[in-house]
Design a protein around this motif. Sequence first.
Motif, PDB file in Angstrom:
ATOM      1  N   PHE A  19      49.532 -22.166   7.725  1.00 26.05           N
ATOM      2  CA  PHE A  19      49.319 -20.834   7.173  1.00 26.05           C
ATOM      3  C   PHE A  19      50.648 -20.089   7.083  1.00 26.05           C
ATOM      4  O   PHE A  19      51.618 -20.434   7.742  1.00 26.05           O
ATOM      5  CB  PHE A  19      48.325 -20.022   8.023  1.00 26.05           C
ATOM      6  N   GLU A  20      50.654 -19.083   6.237  1.00 26.91           N
ATOM      7  CA  GLU A  20      51.771 -18.150   6.114  1.00 26.91           C
ATOM      8  C   GLU A  20      51.158 -16.792   5.813  1.00 26.91           C
ATOM      9  O   GLU A  20      50.378 -16.663   4.871  1.00 26.91           O
ATOM     10  CB  GLU A  20      52.723 -18.576   4.995  1.00 26.91           C
ATOM     11  N   THR A  21      51.482 -15.800   6.624  1.00 24.20           N
ATOM     12  CA  THR A  21      50.889 -14.478   6.452  1.00 24.20           C
ATOM     13  C   THR A  21      51.940 -13.403   6.660  1.00 24.20           C
ATOM     14  O   THR A  21      52.932 -13.626   7.360  1.00 24.20           O
ATOM     15  CB  THR A  21      49.698 -14.285   7.422  1.00 24.20           C
ATOM     16  N   SER A  22      51.738 -12.254   6.065  1.00 18.32           N
ATOM     17  CA  SER A  22      52.632 -11.111   6.239  1.00 18.32           C
ATOM     18  C   SER A  22      51.964 -10.096   7.158  1.00 18.32           C
ATOM     19  O   SER A  22      50.767  -9.818   7.025  1.00 18.32           O
ATOM     20  CB  SER A  22      52.927 -10.451   4.898  1.00 18.32           C
ATOM     21  N   VAL A  23      52.760  -9.549   8.089  1.00 16.35           N
ATOM     22  CA  VAL A  23      52.242  -8.612   9.080  1.00 16.35           C
ATOM     23  C   VAL A  23      53.201  -7.444   9.199  1.00 16.35           C
ATOM     24  O   VAL A  23      54.426  -7.649   9.266  1.00 16.35           O
ATOM     25  CB  VAL A  23      52.106  -9.309  10.457  1.00 16.35           C
ATOM     26  N   ASN A  24      52.677  -6.221   9.222  1.00 16.84           N
ATOM     27  CA  ASN A  24      53.501  -5.049   9.502  1.00 16.84           C
ATOM     28  C   ASN A  24      53.522  -4.823  11.005  1.00 16.84           C
ATOM     29  O   ASN A  24      52.463  -4.714  11.629  1.00 16.84           O
ATOM     30  CB  ASN A  24      52.945  -3.804   8.804  1.00 16.84           C
ATOM     31  N   ALA A  25      54.737  -4.765  11.590  1.00 18.32           N
ATOM     32  CA  ALA A  25      54.844  -4.617  13.038  1.00 18.32           C
ATOM     33  C   ALA A  25      56.198  -4.011  13.390  1.00 18.32           C
ATOM     34  O   ALA A  25      57.104  -3.954  12.566  1.00 18.32           O
ATOM     35  CB  ALA A  25      54.682  -5.967  13.720  1.00 18.32           C
ATOM     36  N   GLU A  26      56.312  -3.565  14.647  1.00 22.09           N
ATOM     37  CA  GLU A  26      57.545  -2.946  15.129  1.00 22.09           C
ATOM     38  C   GLU A  26      58.634  -3.988  15.400  1.00 22.09           C
ATOM     39  O   GLU A  26      59.806  -3.728  15.202  1.00 22.09           O
ATOM     40  CB  GLU A  26      57.281  -2.155  16.419  1.00 22.09           C
ATOM     41  N   ASN A  27      58.224  -5.174  15.900  1.00 22.20           N
ATOM     42  CA  ASN A  27      59.189  -6.238  16.182  1.00 22.20           C
ATOM     43  C   ASN A  27      58.476  -7.591  16.103  1.00 22.20           C
ATOM     44  O   ASN A  27      57.283  -7.656  15.839  1.00 22.20           O
ATOM     45  CB  ASN A  27      59.866  -6.026  17.548  1.00 22.20           C
ATOM     46  N   GLU A  28      59.222  -8.670  16.367  1.00 24.91           N
ATOM     47  CA  GLU A  28      58.673 -10.021  16.229  1.00 24.91           C
ATOM     48  C   GLU A  28      57.535 -10.293  17.217  1.00 24.91           C
ATOM     49  O   GLU A  28      56.557 -10.956  16.879  1.00 24.91           O
ATOM     50  CB  GLU A  28      59.777 -11.064  16.399  1.00 24.91           C
ATOM     51  N   ASN A  29      57.665  -9.791  18.439  1.00 21.25           N
ATOM     52  CA  ASN A  29      56.619 -10.019  19.439  1.00 21.25           C
ATOM     53  C   ASN A  29      55.298  -9.382  19.026  1.00 21.25           C
ATOM     54  O   ASN A  29      54.226  -9.973  19.192  1.00 21.25           O
ATOM     55  CB  ASN A  29      57.050  -9.484  20.808  1.00 21.25           C
ATOM     56  N   VAL A  30      55.372  -8.173  18.499  1.00 20.57           N
ATOM     57  CA  VAL A  30      54.157  -7.483  18.048  1.00 20.57           C
ATOM     58  C   VAL A  30      53.573  -8.209  16.840  1.00 20.57           C
ATOM     59  O   VAL A  30      52.346  -8.324  16.707  1.00 20.57           O
ATOM     60  CB  VAL A  30      54.463  -6.005  17.724  1.00 20.57           C
ATOM     61  N   ALA A  31      54.420  -8.741  15.974  1.00 23.10           N
ATOM     62  CA  ALA A  31      53.940  -9.503  14.814  1.00 23.10           C
ATOM     63  C   ALA A  31      53.167 -10.734  15.267  1.00 23.10           C
ATOM     64  O   ALA A  31      52.114 -11.058  14.702  1.00 23.10           O
ATOM     65  CB  ALA A  31      55.111  -9.908  13.933  1.00 23.10           C
ATOM     66  N   GLU A  32      53.659 -11.425  16.302  1.00 24.37           N
ATOM     67  CA  GLU A  32      52.939 -12.584  16.845  1.00 24.37           C
ATOM     68  C   GLU A  32      51.581 -12.174  17.400  1.00 24.37           C
ATOM     69  O   GLU A  32      50.568 -12.821  17.133  1.00 24.37           O
ATOM     70  CB  GLU A  32      53.748 -13.247  17.964  1.00 24.37           C
ATOM     71  N   GLU A  33      51.552 -11.097  18.170  1.00 27.28           N
ATOM     72  CA  GLU A  33      50.295 -10.633  18.772  1.00 27.28           C
ATOM     73  C   GLU A  33      49.279 -10.248  17.699  1.00 27.28           C
ATOM     74  O   GLU A  33      48.090 -10.556  17.818  1.00 27.28           O
ATOM     75  CB  GLU A  33      50.550  -9.445  19.698  1.00 27.28           C
ATOM     76  N   ARG A  34      49.733  -9.580  16.650  1.00 25.77           N
ATOM     77  CA  ARG A  34      48.815  -9.187  15.575  1.00 25.77           C
ATOM     78  C   ARG A  34      48.270 -10.403  14.837  1.00 25.77           C
ATOM     79  O   ARG A  34      47.127 -10.404  14.386  1.00 25.77           O
ATOM     80  CB  ARG A  34      49.519  -8.249  14.604  1.00 25.77           C
ATOM     81  N   THR A  35      49.098 -11.446  14.724  1.00 26.18           N
ATOM     82  CA  THR A  35      48.628 -12.673  14.079  1.00 26.18           C
ATOM     83  C   THR A  35      47.533 -13.327  14.907  1.00 26.18           C
ATOM     84  O   THR A  35      46.497 -13.730  14.370  1.00 26.18           O
ATOM     85  CB  THR A  35      49.801 -13.648  13.876  1.00 26.18           C
TER      86      THR A  35
END
Length: 58
Positions: A19-35
């Motif tokens: 998969f490949e998805t786009s996520v709006n987040a404050e930093n990379e760690n938050v982007a992982e958690e949102r995924t």
Amino acid sequence: MSEFTVRGKFQARDGWQEFETSVNAENENVAEERTYTNFGGRHGLKRTQVEIEEVEGQ
């Protein structure tokens, strides 16, 4: 917030799917958690069924 592209694979019925998805987040760690949260909520997957391979900022 920044937009991050998250790539990896998840466990589907017939094996692992990429998969490949786009996520709006404050930093990379938050982007992982949102995924993880999105896959859990939408597909009912646990964290162990999702493997994140790359997080890339835009």
